[in-house]
Scaffold this motif. Structure first.
Motif, PDB file in Angstrom:
ATOM      1  N   LEU A  49      -9.988   2.851  -6.166  1.00 31.98           N
ATOM      2  CA  LEU A  49      -8.924   2.265  -5.372  1.00 31.98           C
ATOM      3  C   LEU A  49      -9.505   1.289  -4.357  1.00 31.98           C
ATOM      4  O   LEU A  49     -10.553   1.553  -3.759  1.00 31.98           O
ATOM      5  N   LEU A  50      -8.822   0.160  -4.155  1.00 35.11           N
ATOM      6  CA  LEU A  50      -9.283  -0.886  -3.256  1.00 35.11           C
ATOM      7  C   LEU A  50      -8.302  -1.056  -2.099  1.00 35.11           C
ATOM      8  O   LEU A  50      -7.096  -0.939  -2.290  1.00 35.11           O
ATOM      9  N   GLY A  51      -8.827  -1.359  -0.916  1.00 34.84           N
ATOM     10  CA  GLY A  51      -7.958  -1.597   0.223  1.00 34.84           C
ATOM     11  C   GLY A  51      -7.259  -0.335   0.682  1.00 34.84           C
ATOM     12  O   GLY A  51      -7.757   0.774   0.520  1.00 34.84           O
ATOM     13  N   GLU A  52      -6.071  -0.516   1.250  1.00 35.92           N
ATOM     14  CA  GLU A  52      -5.303   0.604   1.791  1.00 35.92           C
ATOM     15  C   GLU A  52      -4.031   0.821   0.976  1.00 35.92           C
ATOM     16  O   GLU A  52      -3.472  -0.128   0.427  1.00 35.92           O
ATOM     17  N   PRO A  53      -3.550   2.060   0.904  1.00 33.37           N
ATOM     18  CA  PRO A  53      -2.299   2.314   0.185  1.00 33.37           C
ATOM     19  C   PRO A  53      -1.102   1.809   0.969  1.00 33.37           C
ATOM     20  O   PRO A  53      -1.116   1.750   2.204  1.00 33.37           O
ATOM     21  N   SER A  54      -0.050   1.442   0.238  1.00 28.82           N
ATOM     22  CA  SER A  54       1.198   0.981   0.845  1.00 28.82           C
ATOM     23  C   SER A  54       2.327   1.937   0.487  1.00 28.82           C
ATOM     24  O   SER A  54       2.454   2.348  -0.673  1.00 28.82           O
ATOM     25  N   ARG A  55       3.148   2.274   1.480  1.00 28.60           N
ATOM     26  CA  ARG A  55       4.342   3.068   1.212  1.00 28.60           C
ATOM     27  C   ARG A  55       5.462   2.126   0.766  1.00 28.60           C
ATOM     28  O   ARG A  55       5.760   1.145   1.450  1.00 28.60           O
ATOM     29  N   LEU A  56       6.087   2.444  -0.361  1.00 30.28           N
ATOM     30  CA  LEU A  56       7.107   1.570  -0.926  1.00 30.28           C
ATOM     31  C   LEU A  56       8.522   2.009  -0.561  1.00 30.28           C
ATOM     32  O   LEU A  56       9.326   1.198  -0.118  1.00 30.28           O
TER      33      LEU A  56
END
Length: 332
Positions: A197-204
């Protein structure tokens, strides 16, 4: 998504019955028509990919297999083809291997994203496993899960997405309903090999609408005519209220919004609690693969959740599911 119905003891009991063929074919060979369900054995949380003219479908553990795989030449006639993930990694406990999905990369390289029971946290978490053939065997050699939001109830229902520019993303749900918290759908960039996984997770998005009850889950992304659709299931998986809806997203990392007109697939015509779907295209037509209980058998071990197939058309920028359909319809 699955729940304690498919705990280890239940899976062991089911395995005594072996892996049946799901009943007779839904249409005579050579017929131009078919009738739902297209597989009458337990087929929860289905996802399919096409490789060299053969469809490979993966689903939640059943009949003693961690990741049962079915094959089909036409999306209608399905044949059991063994266990795609016969050996779990050391960090995972058996009995609760849910909602697996596969990403096809270069020829001879496939990545499986199963939800498994993490021994360390005691929660359901997402792994990654690789294989050189679509049907496996997949091997997860990592020391721990890829996604594990233990403080949010765990992480389940992973779904990979390749955008039009080739970039990869992974979607999932935090299992908040397991601990009385909100359920969110999440997205995060994936490395080109699909393993990091790259970067940060986003809440959708999370559950906000009456039809969704206390749960949103089973997300997947789909582009059509430049628009990005986020499909998801909602409500209690073992009730007739379970259904499928969608949102529109600006990017694979959001923001997303829910348009009017949801849900787009609800109980009817012998299919109860339809949802946790996946989508495929074949010969210019779009199809939704999803599971549903037989009406009156919600929450049952047998026959469980059967496999249904219905066409999706796009009307005024909106997906329209022509189902559940229990009468004969034209094959893909």
């Amino acid at each position: 998504m699955n729940r304690p119905l498919l705990a280890a003891a239940v899976v062991a009991a089911l395995s005594l019955g072996g892996c049946d063929g799901g009943g007779p074919p839904p249409a005579a060979e050579g017929s131009s028509m078919f009738t739902n369900p297209v597989h009458t054995a337990d087929t929860p949380d289905p996802q399919a990919i096409l490789v060299d003219g053969t469809w490979h479908l993966f689903h939640t553990n059943a009949s003693g297999a961690n990741v049962p795989v079915l094959t089909s030449p036409d999306l209608v006639t399905w044949t059991p083809a063994g266990d795609a993930f016969p050996a779990l990694p050391a960090w995972a406990a058996p009995g609760k291997t849910w909602a697996p999905e596969v990403l096809a990369l270069d020829p001879g390289r496939y990545v499986l994203y199963p939800t498994v029971a993490d021994r360390a946290s005691g929660r359901q978490c997402i792994g990654r496993a690789t294989a050189t053939a679509p049907g496996g065997p997949y091997v997860d050699s990592a020391a721990g899960p890829l996604v594990c939001q233990a403080d949010l109830g765990g992480s389940i229902d992973a779904s990979p997405f390749r955008d039009t520019d080739g970039s990869l993303y992974l979607l999932w749900k935090n299992d908040g309903n397991a601990i009385g918290q909100d359920t969110w759908l999440w997205s995060q960039r994936l490395s080109p090999d699909g393993l990091t996984l790259l970067g940060e997770p986003s809440r959708l998005l999370r559950q906000t609408e009456p039809w969704e009850g206390h749960v949103v889950e089973g997300p997947f992304l789909w582009r059509h005519d430049g628009q990005l659709f986020l499909f998801y299931a909602a409500n209690a998986y073992d009730k007739a209220d379970y259904a499928e809806g969608y949102a529109l997203c600006d990017t694979p990392l959001g923001p997303c919004h829910k348009p009017p007109g949801n849900p787009i697939l609800t109980s009817g015509n012998g299919a109860s609690g339809p949802g946790h779907a996946s989508m495929v295209e074949h010969d210019g037509r779009t199809w939704l693969l999803y599971h549903a209980w037989p009406a009156g058998a919600e929450g049952s071990i047998a026959p469980g959740r059967q496999l249904w197939l219905d066409e999706v058309t796009w009307e005024d920028g909106r997906p329209v599911v022509h189902g559940p359909t229990s009468t004969p319809q034209r094959r893909p």
